[in-house]
Write a protein that holds these residues in place. Structure first.
Motif, PDB file in Angstrom:
ATOM      1  N   PHE A 185       0.875  -1.169   0.000  1.00 50.90           N
ATOM      2  CA  PHE A 185       0.000   0.000   0.000  1.00 50.90           C
ATOM      3  C   PHE A 185       0.912   1.218   0.000  1.00 50.90           C
ATOM      4  O   PHE A 185       1.632   1.451   0.982  1.00 50.90           O
ATOM      5  N   HIS A 186       0.887   1.969  -1.100  1.00 54.06           N
ATOM      6  CA  HIS A 186       1.804   3.104  -1.220  1.00 54.06           C
ATOM      7  C   HIS A 186       1.091   4.395  -0.817  1.00 54.06           C
ATOM      8  O   HIS A 186       0.416   5.032  -1.642  1.00 54.06           O
ATOM      9  N   GLU A 187       1.245   4.742   0.451  1.00 55.92           N
ATOM     10  CA  GLU A 187       0.572   5.937   0.998  1.00 55.92           C
ATOM     11  C   GLU A 187       1.554   7.081   1.237  1.00 55.92           C
ATOM     12  O   GLU A 187       1.140   8.203   1.518  1.00 55.92           O
ATOM     13  N   ALA A 188       2.849   6.803   1.175  1.00 54.00           N
ATOM     14  CA  ALA A 188       3.835   7.858   1.427  1.00 54.00           C
ATOM     15  C   ALA A 188       3.759   8.890   0.321  1.00 54.00           C
ATOM     16  O   ALA A 188       3.702   8.548  -0.854  1.00 54.00           O
ATOM     17  N   ALA A 189       3.758  10.166   0.693  1.00 56.11           N
ATOM     18  CA  ALA A 189       3.700  11.202  -0.335  1.00 56.11           C
ATOM     19  C   ALA A 189       4.046  12.567   0.236  1.00 56.11           C
ATOM     20  O   ALA A 189       4.001  12.787   1.443  1.00 56.11           O
TER      21      ALA A 189
ATOM     22  N   VAL B  88      -1.394  -1.083  -4.219  1.00 54.77           N
ATOM     23  CA  VAL B  88      -2.520  -0.151  -4.155  1.00 54.77           C
ATOM     24  C   VAL B  88      -1.943   1.232  -3.868  1.00 54.77           C
ATOM     25  O   VAL B  88      -1.226   1.428  -2.881  1.00 54.77           O
ATOM     26  N   PHE B  89      -2.247   2.173  -4.746  1.00 55.68           N
ATOM     27  CA  PHE B  89      -1.637   3.500  -4.679  1.00 55.68           C
ATOM     28  C   PHE B  89      -2.650   4.571  -4.274  1.00 55.68           C
ATOM     29  O   PHE B  89      -3.763   4.613  -4.790  1.00 55.68           O
ATOM     30  N   ALA B  90      -2.228   5.445  -3.361  1.00 61.00           N
ATOM     31  CA  ALA B  90      -3.067   6.555  -2.906  1.00 61.00           C
ATOM     32  C   ALA B  90      -2.928   7.725  -3.866  1.00 61.00           C
ATOM     33  O   ALA B  90      -1.974   8.490  -3.796  1.00 61.00           O
TER      34      ALA B  90
ATOM     35  N   LEU C  60       1.940  -6.163 -13.704  1.00 64.69           N
ATOM     36  CA  LEU C  60       1.804  -5.995 -12.254  1.00 64.69           C
ATOM     37  C   LEU C  60       0.347  -5.657 -11.935  1.00 64.69           C
ATOM     38  O   LEU C  60      -0.292  -4.918 -12.676  1.00 64.69           O
ATOM     39  N   ASN C  61      -0.156  -6.179 -10.823  1.00 64.83           N
ATOM     40  CA  ASN C  61      -1.528  -5.863 -10.407  1.00 64.83           C
ATOM     41  C   ASN C  61      -1.517  -4.551  -9.596  1.00 64.83           C
ATOM     42  O   ASN C  61      -1.307  -4.565  -8.388  1.00 64.83           O
ATOM     43  N   THR C  62      -1.691  -3.458 -10.315  1.00 62.12           N
ATOM     44  CA  THR C  62      -1.655  -2.145  -9.659  1.00 62.12           C
ATOM     45  C   THR C  62      -3.044  -1.514  -9.676  1.00 62.12           C
ATOM     46  O   THR C  62      -3.781  -1.655 -10.657  1.00 62.12           O
ATOM     47  N   THR C  63      -3.397  -0.823  -8.611  1.00 63.00           N
ATOM     48  CA  THR C  63      -4.655  -0.079  -8.576  1.00 63.00           C
ATOM     49  C   THR C  63      -4.409   1.290  -7.956  1.00 63.00           C
ATOM     50  O   THR C  63      -3.782   1.383  -6.897  1.00 63.00           O
ATOM     51  N   SER C  64      -4.889   2.340  -8.623  1.00 62.01           N
ATOM     52  CA  SER C  64      -4.806   3.685  -8.050  1.00 62.01           C
ATOM     53  C   SER C  64      -6.175   4.082  -7.523  1.00 62.01           C
ATOM     54  O   SER C  64      -7.176   3.984  -8.233  1.00 62.01           O
TER      55      SER C  64
ATOM     56  N   ILE D 171     -12.092   0.539   1.289  1.00 65.84           N
ATOM     57  CA  ILE D 171     -11.831   0.309  -0.142  1.00 65.84           C
ATOM     58  C   ILE D 171     -10.406  -0.191  -0.375  1.00 65.84           C
ATOM     59  O   ILE D 171     -10.155  -0.973  -1.293  1.00 65.84           O
ATOM     60  N   ASN D 172      -9.466   0.205   0.460  1.00 61.80           N
ATOM     61  CA  ASN D 172      -8.105  -0.324   0.323  1.00 61.80           C
ATOM     62  C   ASN D 172      -8.090  -1.838   0.538  1.00 61.80           C
ATOM     63  O   ASN D 172      -7.409  -2.571  -0.194  1.00 61.80           O
ATOM     64  N   LEU D 173      -8.843  -2.300   1.538  1.00 63.30           N
ATOM     65  CA  LEU D 173      -8.880  -3.738   1.813  1.00 63.30           C
ATOM     66  C   LEU D 173      -9.559  -4.488   0.663  1.00 63.30           C
ATOM     67  O   LEU D 173      -9.124  -5.573   0.264  1.00 63.30           O
ATOM     68  N   LEU D 174     -10.601  -3.885   0.110  1.00 60.81           N
ATOM     69  CA  LEU D 174     -11.272  -4.507  -1.040  1.00 60.81           C
ATOM     70  C   LEU D 174     -10.334  -4.573  -2.246  1.00 60.81           C
ATOM     71  O   LEU D 174     -10.244  -5.598  -2.931  1.00 60.81           O
ATOM     72  N   ALA D 175      -9.623  -3.472  -2.494  1.00 59.53           N
ATOM     73  CA  ALA D 175      -8.737  -3.414  -3.661  1.00 59.53           C
ATOM     74  C   ALA D 175      -7.601  -4.422  -3.544  1.00 59.53           C
ATOM     75  O   ALA D 175      -7.178  -5.016  -4.541  1.00 59.53           O
ATOM     76  N   ALA D 176      -7.119  -4.627  -2.318  1.00 59.85           N
ATOM     77  CA  ALA D 176      -5.969  -5.514  -2.105  1.00 59.85           C
ATOM     78  C   ALA D 176      -6.240  -6.929  -2.597  1.00 59.85           C
ATOM     79  O   ALA D 176      -5.340  -7.615  -3.075  1.00 59.85           O
TER      80      ALA D 176
END
Ligand code: UD2
Length: 311
Positions: A77-81, A119-121, A167-171, A225-230
């Motif tokens: 989970f990429h939340e750093a920004a 999963v990207f924020a 890669l399985n990526t979701t934004s 939604i993050n848990l669903l996307a994962a």
């Protein structure tokens, strides 16, 4: 997600720490990563009681570090920004390095380590000031701040790494998120600033006339939604709005907050519109429902009431 090995970047921040707690509750093993610029270790107090949690201080600009950290990771989970629109106008290069290069580092390290899911924020800031409402994922984007440009570029990298490397990526394009652990600093979200002012009996400043609107999204819905996307395959390579689907004006939410918290003597002051600010923003959330079965549980009134209980 029980038993999954998960990396959360930005783990000590507002969204990352709430996500970390939820993942640990589900029985996942969580590695938290944060440079502690905005993040605070106190957000990880309960996580640190858990044997399945480990924290590393570091920066997403450090590719070698990420490569090493992701060795046995299943999900990121990429939340750093770099999170602030006004600050990005003061420091566009730093914003670019953290949000674009940092995200590319995540993707490259994930690819080499065969990570299952990223999963990207992302942010609704990418829509900018196009007057079309509600904002739909397929719209032409019109970013008007350096921050928004970095989120758009990072999303595009997410999509391209799905296409090019499978890669399985979701934004997830978050509309304005609020809730416990969001800091009341001048650079944090409006609701966190307003709540801090109300409690400290300080006046509230509105930038503009207060008629600008936002789709305020409660942290618990973001976690959901993050848990669903994962765990979803259908969301691979997708960009998905996350909001309540309903706008509210800044003046209306401030009036509600002051009235509901029953504090007296708080005045509203007006300053000019902030550079880079967009006027109206709320999302069409059909895709989130279609792909992930997501619907927001919290409108802004319910969310604010719960937030206040934590305060
Ligand atoms: C938020 C996010 C940003 C991005 C975007 C997506 C934060 C800090 N920023 O930017 O990362 O995801 O949403 O749309 O979460 N305002 C006042 N008085 C104040 C503070 C804010 O009037 O003291 C106004 C501000 O001018 C703006 C609105 O409230 O019109 C919301 O401001 P914000 O900073 O919470 O969020 P935004 O939409 O700029």
């Amino acid at each position: 997600l029980e038993g999954k090995r998960i990396l959360v970047t930005g783990a000590a921040g507002f969204i990352g720490s709430n996500l970390t707690d939820a993942l640990l509750y589900q029985g996942a093993e969580v590695t938290g990563f944060d440079n502690l610029w905005n993040g605070r270790m106190e957000n990880l107090e309960s996580a640190q009681q858990n044997k399945k949690f480990i924290f590393h201080q570091g920066d997403v600009r450090d590719y070698d570090r990420l490569l090493h950290l992701m060795k046995d990771i299943d999900i990121v989970f990429h939340e750093a920004a770099f999170i602030s629109v006004p600050k990005s106008i003061l420091m566009p290069q730093l914003c670019n390095d953290v949000n674009i290069t940092g995200t590319l580092n995540i993707l490259n390290a994930a690819r080499i380590n065969d990570v299952e899911k990223i999963v990207f924020a992302s942010s609704a800031a990418v829509y900018g000031d196009d007057p079309t409402l509600p904002k739909q994922e397929k719209m032409r984007l019109n970013p008007i701040s350096p921050y928004a440009v970095t989120k758009q570029a990072a999303e595009a990298y997410m999509v391209s790494y799905n296409q090019a490397y499978n890669l399985n990526t979701t934004s997830l394009r978050y509309f304005n998120v609020y809730g416990p652990r969001q800091q009341g600093s001048p650079y944090s979200g409006a609701i966190a600033i307003f709540i801090a002012n109300i409690f400290n009996r300080k006046n509230i400043t509105i930038f503009g006339d207060g008629n600008q609107t936002r789709d305020f999204t409660y942290i618990k819905d973001i976690i959901k939604i993050n848990l669903l996307a994962a765990e979803s395959k259908e969301s691979a390579g997708k960009i998905i709005n996350v909001g309540t689907g309903k706008p509210i004006s800044i003046i209306e939410i401030i009036k509600f907050m002051i009235e509901y918290s029953q504090k007296e003597g708080i005045e509203i002051e007006y300053d000019p519109i902030r550079a880079g600010d967009i006027l109206h923003s709320y999302g069409d959330i059909t895709l989130a429902k279609d792909i992930l079965g997501f619907e927001a549980d919290y409108d802004v009134f319910r969310g604010f009431k719960e937030y206040l209980d934590f305060y």
